[in-house]
Scaffold this active site. Structure first.
Site: not given
Ligand code: SAT
Ligand code: MN
Length: 580
Positions: A70, A198, A207, A227, A249, A251, A276, A365
């Site tokens: 991100r 991405y 998000k 989140h 993210s 963690c 998530d 990922r």
């Molecule tokens: O790329 S994402 O935002 O979906 C993954 C994350 O940062 O939680």
């Molecule tokens: Mn996340």
């Protein structure tokens, strides 16, 4: 497929005029469609086949090396009034943002296919679910949206019935980091994203919609978009509880949501509702009920192995899209801490050389349907969601925060959430390992002014006397030699057990200035190889350090000026006074 919805038809036509694609394709969300896109992407080279014997239907996508996370510095919330987004967001005036994006989108889909993806966030029949339509020129986005959301025919039907949907326009552009923006227009229910293919920048249901736009709507309508993972915990007596936990993210949300009980916890079961995002609504009895708006997992690959997260490891053995992992000589996906196989090629497609860097990008990922998770809870499909007993806040903190503590009450819990800090990870571009404030793990995702957001959280205290209990956890405490003090993973169930026992009022705690902590006797550490000194560090607090922390939290709150809720300021000052 086309639609009866005029607003949608008109918008698709406008975008077509602007972006000039070669073709327009309306996605129906079928398996045939998914498979034929995979075939096309194998031909174009956007996907690579992995070993189909050991990893059936698994594919590898390599992002542009400059497009692997991100981009918070290029993510904007565009509202009429700058103050509405707060110091926690980057702001741009809607007019300026629209002009900028219009110029970028002009002709950007020449020679490409424009895909229209109607999608539904949440179980299709849930009153809490919300729809959107993403227009994109990336087939990678389409196949990921297929795995991550309920997309296609049924979503379109719901949109036609309801009339309202979030408009998300995405183009990968030239993947030029200098021509990359992720813009949100909450007042217009619009998202525009250009220049990145991405995850969180491009899969707009996640998000951008389910957190940034939804948090804005949630405040207006009296609910919460967070989140948070959602898990079900069942004890040997068959008693069930649902826990929602907000961690930044990378963690460990996915790991906690799929936890496998340790040997000593026979008869305990953990099931995943979500890993998530949680949408939380008050029900008629004043309980907070949660749905997971997603239908798949977009999880961090490195570190996943049969010991750390067997359920995730098993889930990604078939029908999985891997992004930016390495590969072995026999073309299996490979990542750091996989604990089997040897990499020969790195995530950029170069011969693997440990001198150059890891085989898998640290933010590589997997995308996998939630149903492939062996501990998937069928309640993830329940339109009514699940009633939450406890909310957990946390992050990565090598110092200060104990293993677990409980807030004194709801408003004190809001202070704990608002004061959260965590070490940054590879999920966002920029430095890794820097401790920063990350209130409720929402720093990158709250679509409006944090001061108003905290006020919204506080307001639930007046709306219900049946709210979840609030806790803070920290699995990441380290000693002076950088060793983790707590084993984590499956053994985190010991902490969850204390938490649900607290919710049920059947276990003790000691009252401290920061909240209720377990004593060494209250927390079950039987059979763990952990010495008394470590337990003591995990379950105690240093008043002087905490005073410094609450002073820092006070300074952080000062950035929000007059907009900061007085109640929150009072909580912070009381927390400071309690430490004297
Ligand atoms: O790329 S994402 O935002 O979906 C993954 C994350 O940062 O939680
Ligand atoms: Mn996340």
């Amino acid at each position: 497929m086309t639609t009866q919805n005029e607003a949608l038809t008109q918008w698709v036509n406008e975008v077509k005029e602007l972006t000039k694609p070669e073709k327009v394709y309306w996605c129906n969300g079928s398996e045939e469609e998914y498979n034929s896109l995979i075939q096309e992407m194998l031909v174009s080279g956007e996907l690579l086949k992995l070993n189909q014997t050991s990893y059936p239907n698994c594919y590898l996508h390599r992002s542009d090396p400059t497009d692997v996370a991100r981009v918070e510095h290029l993510t904007f919330i565009c509202t009429e009034n700058k103050e509405d987004v707060g110091p926690n967001n980057h702001w741009m005036a809607p007019k300026e943002a629209h002009a900028k994006m219009q110029a970028l989108f002009e002709g950007c889909m020449k020679g490409r296919t424009l895909y229209v993806i109607p999608y539904c966030m949440g179980p299709i029949k849930s009153p809490y679910a919300r729809c959107g339509v993403e227009i994109t020129d990336s087939p990678y986005v389409v196949i990921n949206m297929y795995l991550m959301t309920r997309m296609g025919k049924d979503a379109l039907k719901r949109i036609e019935r309801e009339g309202q949907f979030v408009k998300g326009l995405h183009s990968i552009g030239e993947l030029d980091p200098d021509r990359r923006f992720i813009m949100h227009f909450p007042e217009e229910l619009q998202i525009q994203s250009f220049g990145s293919g991405y995850g969180g920048n491009a899969l707009l249901g996640k998000k951008c919609h389910a957190l940034r736009i939804a948090s804005w709507q949630a405040r207006q309508e009296g609910w919460l978009a967070e989140h948070m993972l959602i898990l079900e915990i069942e004890n040997p007596e068959g008693e069930k509880h649902y826990i929602a936990a907000a961690f930044p993210s990378a963690c460990g949300k996915t790991n906690l949501a799929m936890l496998i009980p340790p040997e000593a916890y026979k008869g305990w079961k953990i099931r995943t509702i979500g890993d998530d995002i949680a949408w939380l609504h008050l029900d008629a009895t004043g309980r907070l009920r949660a749905i997971n708006p997603e239908s798949g997992y977009f999880g961090v690959v490195p570190g996943t192995n049969p010991k750390t997260n067997k359920n995730a490891y098993v889930s990604i053995q078939h029908d999985t899209i891997f992004t930016n992992v390495g590969t072995t000589a026999d073309n299996e996906p490979w990542w750091e801490e996989k604990k089997s196989g040897e990499p020969t090629t790195d995530w950029k497609g170069n011969p693997y050389d440990p001198e150059i860097g890891p085989a898998a990008h640290p933010n590589s990922r997997f995308t996998v349907p939630a149903k492939q998770n062996p501990c998937y809870s069928p309640l993830a499909e329940d339109p009514a969601g699940v009633p939450i007993s406890a909310i957990l806040f946390g992050g990565r903190r090598r110092e200060l925060a104990p293993l677990v503590y409980q807030s004194k009450d709801w408003k004190h819990g809001v202070l704990i959430g608002a004061g959260c800090a965590s070490e940054t990870t590879a999920a966002a571009a920029g430095a890794v390992g820097v401790t920063r404030r990350d209130p409720m793990a929402m720093k990158p995702f709250c679509g409006y002014n944090f001061a108003d957001y905290w006020g919204h959280w506080l307001s639930f205290d007046e709306k219900s006397d049946n709210l979840p209990k609030i806790f803070h956890v920290n699995w990441f405490r380290q000693d002076s030699n950088d060793n983790f003090l707590w084993p984590g993973f499956g053994d985190n169930l010991r902490v969850l057990r204390w938490i649900i026992d607290r919710c049920e009022g059947r276990v003790g705690a000691k009252e401290t200035p920061i909240g209720y902590l377990p004593t060494a006797e209250d927390l079950d550490t039987s059979g763990l190889d952990i010495d008394a000194a470590a337990i003591d560090s995990l379950l105690s607090i240093d008043n002087a350090q905490w005073r410094t922390e609450f002073e820092a939290i006070g300074e952080y709150f000062d950035e929000y000026g007059d907009r900061l809720p007085e109640d929150l300021r009072r909580q912070q000052q009381k927390a400071l006074a309690d430490l004297d």
